[in-house]
Motif scaffolding. Sequence first.
Motif, mmCIF file in Angstrom:
data_model
loop_
_atom_site.group_PDB
_atom_site.id
_atom_site.type_symbol
_atom_site.label_atom_id
_atom_site.label_comp_id
_atom_site.label_asym_id
_atom_site.label_seq_id
_atom_site.Cartn_x
_atom_site.Cartn_y
_atom_site.Cartn_z
ATOM 1 N N ILE A 15 0.837 -1.206 0.000
ATOM 2 C CA ILE A 15 0.000 0.000 0.000
ATOM 3 C C ILE A 15 0.867 1.250 0.000
ATOM 4 C CG2 ILE A 15 -1.634 1.342 1.385
ATOM 5 C CD1 ILE A 15 -2.834 -1.390 2.261
ATOM 6 N N TYR A 16 1.920 1.232 0.787
ATOM 7 C CA TYR A 16 2.825 2.380 0.845
ATOM 8 C C TYR A 16 3.463 2.650 -0.518
ATOM 9 C CZ TYR A 16 6.974 5.135 1.785
ATOM 10 O OH TYR A 16 7.951 6.092 1.725
ATOM 11 N N LYS A 17 3.947 1.602 -1.178
ATOM 12 C CA LYS A 17 4.572 1.770 -2.489
ATOM 13 C C LYS A 17 3.573 2.298 -3.513
ATOM 14 C CE LYS A 17 8.129 -1.754 -1.896
ATOM 15 N NZ LYS A 17 8.594 -3.084 -2.313
ATOM 16 N N GLN A 18 2.341 1.799 -3.453
ATOM 17 C CA GLN A 18 1.307 2.281 -4.366
ATOM 18 C C GLN A 18 0.999 3.744 -4.103
ATOM 19 O OE1 GLN A 18 -1.797 -0.544 -3.557
ATOM 20 N NE2 GLN A 18 -1.139 -1.936 -5.178
ATOM 21 N N GLN A 19 0.951 4.129 -2.840
ATOM 22 C CA GLN A 19 0.665 5.516 -2.478
ATOM 23 C C GLN A 19 1.761 6.443 -2.986
ATOM 24 O OE1 GLN A 19 2.333 7.491 0.151
ATOM 25 N NE2 GLN A 19 1.035 9.198 -0.403
ATOM 26 N N VAL A 20 3.017 6.022 -2.871
ATOM 27 C CA VAL A 20 4.132 6.823 -3.374
ATOM 28 C C VAL A 20 4.023 6.978 -4.888
ATOM 29 C CG1 VAL A 20 6.646 6.863 -3.709
ATOM 30 C CG2 VAL A 20 5.693 6.299 -1.473
ATOM 31 N N HIS A 21 3.700 5.881 -5.572
ATOM 32 C CA HIS A 21 3.554 5.908 -7.028
ATOM 33 C C HIS A 21 2.417 6.851 -7.439
ATOM 34 C CE1 HIS A 21 4.019 4.356 -11.072
ATOM 35 N NE2 HIS A 21 2.709 4.166 -11.127
ATOM 36 N N ILE A 22 1.295 6.777 -6.740
ATOM 37 C CA ILE A 22 0.157 7.652 -7.036
ATOM 38 C C ILE A 22 0.528 9.105 -6.768
ATOM 39 C CG2 ILE A 22 -2.156 8.298 -6.244
ATOM 40 C CD1 ILE A 22 -2.630 5.244 -5.826
ATOM 41 N N SER A 23 1.220 9.363 -5.681
ATOM 42 C CA SER A 23 1.634 10.735 -5.354
ATOM 43 C C SER A 23 2.556 11.298 -6.431
ATOM 44 C CB SER A 23 2.339 10.780 -4.002
ATOM 45 O OG SER A 23 1.436 10.484 -2.972
ATOM 46 N N ASP A 24 3.472 10.471 -6.930
ATOM 47 C CA ASP A 24 4.370 10.921 -7.999
ATOM 48 C C ASP A 24 3.577 11.275 -9.253
ATOM 49 O OD1 ASP A 24 6.533 10.554 -6.338
ATOM 50 O OD2 ASP A 24 7.102 8.609 -7.211
ATOM 51 N N ARG A 25 2.615 10.447 -9.584
ATOM 52 C CA ARG A 25 1.789 10.703 -10.772
ATOM 53 C C ARG A 25 0.945 11.970 -10.590
ATOM 54 N NH1 ARG A 25 2.087 7.508 -15.000
ATOM 55 N NH2 ARG A 25 2.891 5.422 -14.684
ATOM 56 N N LEU A 26 0.401 12.166 -9.400
ATOM 57 C CA LEU A 26 -0.383 13.372 -9.137
ATOM 58 C C LEU A 26 0.487 14.617 -9.206
ATOM 59 C CD1 LEU A 26 -2.758 12.231 -6.260
ATOM 60 C CD2 LEU A 26 -3.376 12.781 -8.612
ATOM 61 N N SER A 27 1.703 14.504 -8.744
ATOM 62 C CA SER A 27 2.631 15.632 -8.833
ATOM 63 C C SER A 27 2.914 15.972 -10.291
ATOM 64 C CB SER A 27 3.931 15.300 -8.101
ATOM 65 O OG SER A 27 4.848 16.345 -8.237
ATOM 66 N N GLY A 28 3.122 14.941 -11.107
ATOM 67 C CA GLY A 28 3.328 15.166 -12.536
ATOM 68 C C GLY A 28 2.116 15.785 -13.192
ATOM 69 N N LEU A 29 0.937 15.348 -12.791
ATOM 70 C CA LEU A 29 -0.292 15.917 -13.332
ATOM 71 C C LEU A 29 -0.435 17.376 -12.928
ATOM 72 C CD1 LEU A 29 -2.954 15.538 -14.835
ATOM 73 C CD2 LEU A 29 -3.944 14.713 -12.696
ATOM 74 N N LYS A 30 -0.109 17.676 -11.680
ATOM 75 C CA LYS A 30 -0.171 19.060 -11.201
ATOM 76 C C LYS A 30 0.781 19.944 -12.001
ATOM 77 C CE LYS A 30 2.130 20.306 -7.781
ATOM 78 N NZ LYS A 30 3.077 21.245 -7.347
ATOM 79 N N ASP A 31 1.982 19.439 -12.248
ATOM 80 C CA ASP A 31 2.952 20.201 -13.037
ATOM 81 C C ASP A 31 2.464 20.413 -14.470
ATOM 82 O OD1 ASP A 31 4.573 20.285 -10.810
ATOM 83 O OD2 ASP A 31 5.868 18.632 -11.485
ATOM 84 N N ALA A 32 1.870 19.360 -15.043
ATOM 85 C CA ALA A 32 1.364 19.466 -16.415
ATOM 86 C C ALA A 32 0.213 20.464 -16.503
ATOM 87 C CB ALA A 32 0.928 18.101 -16.918
ATOM 88 N N LEU A 33 -0.667 20.434 -15.508
ATOM 89 C CA LEU A 33 -1.807 21.350 -15.525
ATOM 90 C C LEU A 33 -1.397 22.793 -15.279
ATOM 91 C CD1 LEU A 33 -4.474 19.247 -13.588
ATOM 92 C CD2 LEU A 33 -4.499 19.843 -16.005
ATOM 93 N N SER A 34 -0.314 23.000 -14.571
ATOM 94 C CA SER A 34 0.115 24.369 -14.283
ATOM 95 C C SER A 34 0.754 25.034 -15.500
ATOM 96 C CB SER A 34 1.076 24.393 -13.098
ATOM 97 O OG SER A 34 2.293 23.735 -13.428
ATOM 98 N N ALA A 35 1.155 24.248 -16.477
ATOM 99 C CA ALA A 35 1.733 24.797 -17.715
ATOM 100 C C ALA A 35 0.592 25.062 -18.692
ATOM 101 C CB ALA A 35 2.748 23.832 -18.296
ATOM 102 N N GLU A 36 0.028 26.253 -18.641
ATOM 103 C CA GLU A 36 -1.159 26.577 -19.418
ATOM 104 C C GLU A 36 -0.994 26.467 -20.932
ATOM 105 O OE1 GLU A 36 -3.057 30.206 -18.252
ATOM 106 O OE2 GLU A 36 -2.569 29.835 -16.160
ATOM 107 N N PRO A 37 0.110 26.906 -21.523
ATOM 108 C CA PRO A 37 0.178 26.926 -22.986
ATOM 109 C C PRO A 37 0.170 25.538 -23.646
ATOM 110 C CG PRO A 37 2.027 28.135 -22.026
ATOM 111 C CD PRO A 37 1.271 27.513 -20.915
#
Length: 71
Positions: A15-37
Motif C-alpha cells: 500500500i505504501y509503495k502504491q501511495q508513493v507511485h500515485i503521489s508521484d503521478r499526481l505531482s506530474g499531473l499538477k505540473d502538467a496542468l500548471s503549464a497553461e500553454p
Amino acid sequence: MAIHIREVLPLLETIYKQQVHISDRLSGLKDALSAEPTPIEPHLRAMLKPVLQDIQEMQQALSLSESSPGS
C-alpha cells in the motif's frame, strides 16, 4: 479472528509503495496542468496508459482463471 503482524506488514508495504507511485503521478499531473500553454490531453494519455495496460492484464488473468478447469 486474530491478525498476525507478519501477515499485515507486506500488505502495508505494498500500500505504501502504491501511495508513493500515485503521489508521484499526481505531482506530474499538477505540473502538467500548471503549464497553461501546452495541451493537457497528451500528458493525461501518457499517465493513464500504464494504468490501462495493468487493468487489461488483470482482466486477462481473471478471464484465464475463470475459464480454467477446477475453478
